[in-house]
Each structure stands twice: as C-alpha cells, then as structure tokens.
Enzyme design. Structure first.
Site: not given
Length: 609
Positions: A309-313
C-alpha cells in the site's frame, strides 16, 4: 562224622575268607574307578575353566556384557537463549523419563494395573504398547516428567521399570516471544523459529558411558566413560525483552479493539539492523505446543506476503529524487482526484488539487505518486526498488522467510509501474518494509536484519544521505497536523512515518477487506528505531480500517516506552516544554487559588530562611 563236619567248617571258613578278599578287591577297584573318574572330571573342569578364562575369555566376556553391560547416553543440556541484556528467554530444565524392559515387565502382568494408574494412562493402552514391543528391551512409558513424579513411580519397585535423565525446554516469556524463538520437540531438537535456525549451535553433543545393570534395569556399576557430554552453546539475541513485551501487548490490544483477524509488528535498531522486537497475533504457548492451532505458529512478520500500500510512496519519491526528475517543491496537479490507469482509474480518497512532493507524502495521494512514477523509466524504478531489498529475502536467516514478489520489467504491463508506485502489484513482508525504512533513517545505509546481538553486519549504501534526509522531512509531516497519522505522534519527538491501507486481493480483483499499516522512524534528528505495524482485516464498523487509525496508535505506544527505556533524548523540546506548561496551567486552574494561610507560610510569601 565229626571229622567230616570239621572239615566242612574249615572249608567254609576258607571260602568266607576268599569271598571277603574278593569283595575287598572289588571295592578297591570301584574306589580306584571312582577316583579315576573324579580325577578325570577335575581335569576336565580345569581344562574347561582354563578354556573359559584364558582361551575363549573374550568370547564369553562379550556374551556376559551383552546381558548385563550397556552403553547408555549421557544427556546434555541445550544452550540457553537470552535477550540482549542477559535475560533468559529459553532454558533447559532437568526432567526424568520413565522407561521399561517389556520382556521383564510382562513377566509380572499383575503389576500392570498399578503401573498404569501411576503413569496416568489407560491399562489397555499400556498393555498394548508393551505387547507390541515384547521382543525389545527398551520402551518409553512417559517422557519428560517432574523428578518427584518419577520418584513416586519408581518407588513402586515394579520389575523392568526404570528412569533416565533428560532435559525439557522452558520459555519464561510464553506466547510473547513464541514466533521468534519457536520450540523444540520431545527429543529437544529445534522445530521452528530460532530454535531451528540455530539448532546445531544450541544442541550440544550427548556423551556415552558403559554401565552394568541388574535384571530390573537398575544401574549397579559405572564401568567406563566412553565419551564426555558437550553442553550446547548459549545464544544472545538482539531482542530486548522489555520492548518485545510492549510490542506484543499493544499489538494484542489493537487486534481486540479493531476486531482484526491478525497482526504483526517489527522493531529494528536503525544503526545496526538488529531486531529488537517482533510480535504476531494470534500467538501460541511454546511450553504447551500441542494445544494450539497450527496456523498460530506462523511468524507472519517474515512469512506472510501482502501488498504494501502507501508505505511504498516514500520509496517512489526517493527514486525520483535520485533520478533528478523531481525536487521536494515540484508541484503535481491531482485534479479531479483521479487519473486513468489503463482500463481502470488511480484515485484518491479526496480531491487534493495541486500538491508539492511533500504534500503527496503528507496526504498520501495515489494520484501524486502515480504522476511521480511516470517520470521514471521502468529500468530506473525497477533497479531502485530492488536495491532496497524488495523481491528477495532480507537475509535474516529466519526459517521460512518469504522473498516477496517484485516482477521484473519484462513482465510489466502498461499499468504495472503506476500501480506499484503506491503499493499494489508487488508483495512484501513487514520485515522487508522495516528494513527499507531503516535504510532511509540510516542515511541511505541498508543493514541486513539480524536476530543475534553484535553480529558483524556491514551495511551497503542504497541512497545518498542528503536524499534520505529530504524524504525523512517529508515523512515527518505525516504525523503532524494535516497529515494522515496524527495518532502516531509522540510528545517531545519528531516522528517520520507513512500510513498504508491496502485492499486485499480476491478472485478476479480486490475485496472490501483491508490491511492497515504504519511504518515509522523516531526521532527524526537521529533515528534510533524503525517500526512497522500491520493490522490485517480490521472490522470497519469499529475504528475503521485506515492505517493511521488502526496501526498508528500501536507505533506511538510502543515507541514511547522504547524511547524511555533506551533513554533517547527528545528532539522536539519546545513542544515538550509547551505541553508541560499547559499541563501545569490546567492543574493550577483545577486546584483554584491557594488559601491565604498557605501563602503566608510559604517560602515565597514569607521569605526563605
């Protein structure tokens, strides 16, 4: 006539003498024969004795030894496992195991009911076990029991029943550290976790000795030491028992509050890559493994794959900063809150309008991340993400660790890079996320995670330290007002973090079930800890399912305790002082004005002496 009678008497007397002489001669012959026979027997016995004791001595000694001399194992204790401060996490305690010689025991069948009652097993089960092994001389009846219980069984003095010393593993922390430590089997060999990974180091080498046993199996004499026992080596882990307990407690509370099905949390030392804590819910009691479901044994933090999820951003932003295609102030127009992605859309929860790079992180904009990724080539994005360890195991050495899934560019479709920029289309473990974030906090130096304290673990550079610091500053805004994880903020410390909420894949697409993440570093000035929390399948009707709400508080509560325990200095003193002054003002307001008598007698009013 008289003369004739005398002659007859004389002739009769002479015959008697001859008869007596003949009888005496026969007796001598018999005695001689008997003496000769006895002499021959004595000689035969002497020859036989000589043959037994001199000529065939070795053969008959082997035969005797086969019946009474036994070579038995000398058990050795498994090495102790301690945390980084020397607190015991796994120890071996001496126990007794009851065994029997079925050949001997079955000669006294009337004693079997008494033995079965003492062992606490059904009589038919005991009889069946002995009958099936009637041709053997050894069978375990009950293993690894308290020495006092073994003494009570032996006190019954049942023929063929004896005991031997063994060791049993004991885990003082119980379910708190179950997934990290694993457990051993009945033979004290590691089966899961670090008990399995370091089994050769911990196990040691049993010794052996020759003994003489009587017909009841009791040792009556120690004959020879064949091989001394070598105890196992101790193992000092990087785990801190106190931080581990905090992590487990807060994760368990969060699972109960959110109604989630499971959860994982990992805490790393940023400077060394050492694992300070790793917890999973559901857990199990390693002291009584048999009573727990098999699924609870899985160390989800290293074996379960999930889309990040957004921990990839922050990784996407760091890749673009390194490639020079953006700066922290680059603007991105996210109107109207979505952009095309092949036959689908990339959408945000709200229309954030125009955002700079920092705003993309602060608001967790999927559209903004996709626009950033469009400026990177497939090769640039692929190489950068792999540099952070995605797509392969972290090298922790933990048994069963998953490598994750990060497909090579030749398998990408036209939409793959865009979806991966905000955490879909790839799979990682919570430990992999923690390692990547620790590298951001360590000035771009990535350590392989380790469970062993002080293990030589040289880092490799994956990012320029200036870029790493820029990304940290952007991530700091996530926990400040206007960010998506204000519940992860810690008074007195600047926290850099990122929320994540990913939908769980299902047949043909994605379901309405979620995983909520929070990944963070603290303190931002000199990051000491990296922590990742993953809450799997929270109940939306309780606290919701967004990572900042379900996972952020776990981070805050654990890190508050860890910072105090490790005596880490605050890096946001103005906020801490302001909070203290506000608390004091509230306290004085609730207390009301001081009484006049108190003012007169106080050192301030009356003057200090």
């Amino acid at each position: 006539m008289g003369f004739g009678l005398r002659r007859q008497r004389k002739a009769g007397a002479g015959g008697d003498r001859r008869e007596r002489a003949r009888l005496q001669l026969d007796l001598r012959k018999r005695l001689l024969l008997i003496g000769a026979g006895l002499g021959l027997c004595s000689v035969a016995l002497l020859v036989r004795a000589f043959n037994l004791q001199v000529v065939d001595q070795a053969f008959y000694r082997r035969q005797g030894d086969a019946r009474f001399v036994r070579e038995i194992e000398i058990p050795t204790s498994r090495g102790m496992i301690t945390d980084r401060n020397g607190e015991p996490l796994a120890i071996s305690s001496p126990v007794e195991s009851i065994w029997a010689n079925p050949r001997e025991l079955l000669k006294s069948p009337e004693r079997l009911p008494q033995l079965a009652q003492a062992l606490g097993m059904p009589l038919d089960e005991l009889a069946s076990r002995l009958s099936a092994r009637a041709d053997r001389e050894f069978v375990y009846l009950k293993r690894r029991i308290n020495p006092d219980e073994a003494a009570r069984i032996l006190a019954l003095d049942i023929p063929g029943v004896a005991s031997q010393r063994e060791y049993r593993r004991f885990y003082p922390q119980g379910e708190v550290l179950a997934h990290v430590l694993g457990f051993t089997n009945v033979d004290d060999r590691g089966q899961e976790g670090l008990e399995l990974a370091f089994d050769d180091w911990l196990r040691g080498e049993p010794g052996a000795k020759r003994v003489i046993r009587d017909n009841k199996g009791r040792i009556v004499e120690n004959v020879d030491l064949v091989r001394p026992a070598q105890p196992g080596h101790d193992l000092v882990l990087s785990i801190d028992r106190r931080i581990q307990y905090l992590t487990y407690r807060e994760l368990r509370n969060a699972i109960a509050e959110t109604g989630a099905s499971s959860g994982s949390a990992v805490v790393l030392d940023v400077a060394t890559g050492e694992v300070l804590a790793m917890a999973n819910i559901p857990s199990f009691n390693p002291n009584a493994v048999g009573g727990s479901p098999r699924d609870a044994h899985r160390n989800r933090a290293v074996t379960d794959l999930m889309e990040p999820g957004s921990t990839m951003k922050p990784i996407t932003v760091a890749a673009a900063l390194e490639a020079g295609v953006i700066t922290p102030s680059t603007l991105f127009d996210t109107n109207p809150g979505w952009i095309p992605n092949g036959n689908y859309r990339t959408t945000d929860t709200h229309n954030y309008g125009v955002l700079d790079t920092t705003g993309v992180i602060r608001k967790s904009s999927n559209v903004g991340a996709a626009l950033i990724a469009r400026r990177l080539s497939n090769a640039q994005f692929n190489a950068f993400v792999r540099r952070f360890g995605y797509g392969r195991t972290t090298g922790s050495g933990f048994p069963g660790e998953a490598a994750g899934l990060f497909p090579p560019p030749e398998r990408w479709s036209g939409t793959t890079k865009q979806t991966m920029s905000y955490g879909y289309g790839l799979s990682v473990t919570p430990l992999q996320i923690a390692v990547a974030y620790a590298a951001l906090g360590n000035g771009g130096l990535l350590h392989q995670p380790t469970f062993v304290k002080g293990q030589h673990n040289p880092p490799r550079r994956v990012l320029d330290p200036k870029i790493a610091q820029e990304v940290l500053k952007m991530m700091q805004t996530v926990t400040e007002p206007g960010g998506t994880a204000t519940q992860a903020a810690i008074l007195g410390y600047h926290v850099a973090g990122k929320t994540g909420t990913s939908r769980k894949a299902s047949a043909g697409g994605y379901s309405r079930r979620y995983i909520g993440y929070f990944a963070g570093l603290v303190p931002v000035a000199h990051p000491r800890f990296a922590m990742v929390v993953a809450i799997n399948d929270p109940d939306p009707t309780r606290k919701g399912y967004y990572g900042g709400v379900v996972a952020g508080p776990v981070f805050r509560n654990v890190m508050e305790g860890a910072l105090r325990l490790m005596d880490v200095a605050p890096d946001d003193l103005p906020a801490w002082l302001a909070a203290q002054q506000a608390a004091e003002a509230r306290r004085q307001k609730s207390a009301g004005p001081a009484p006049l008598a108190a003012l007169v007698s106080s050192p301030v009013a009356g003057g200090a002496r």
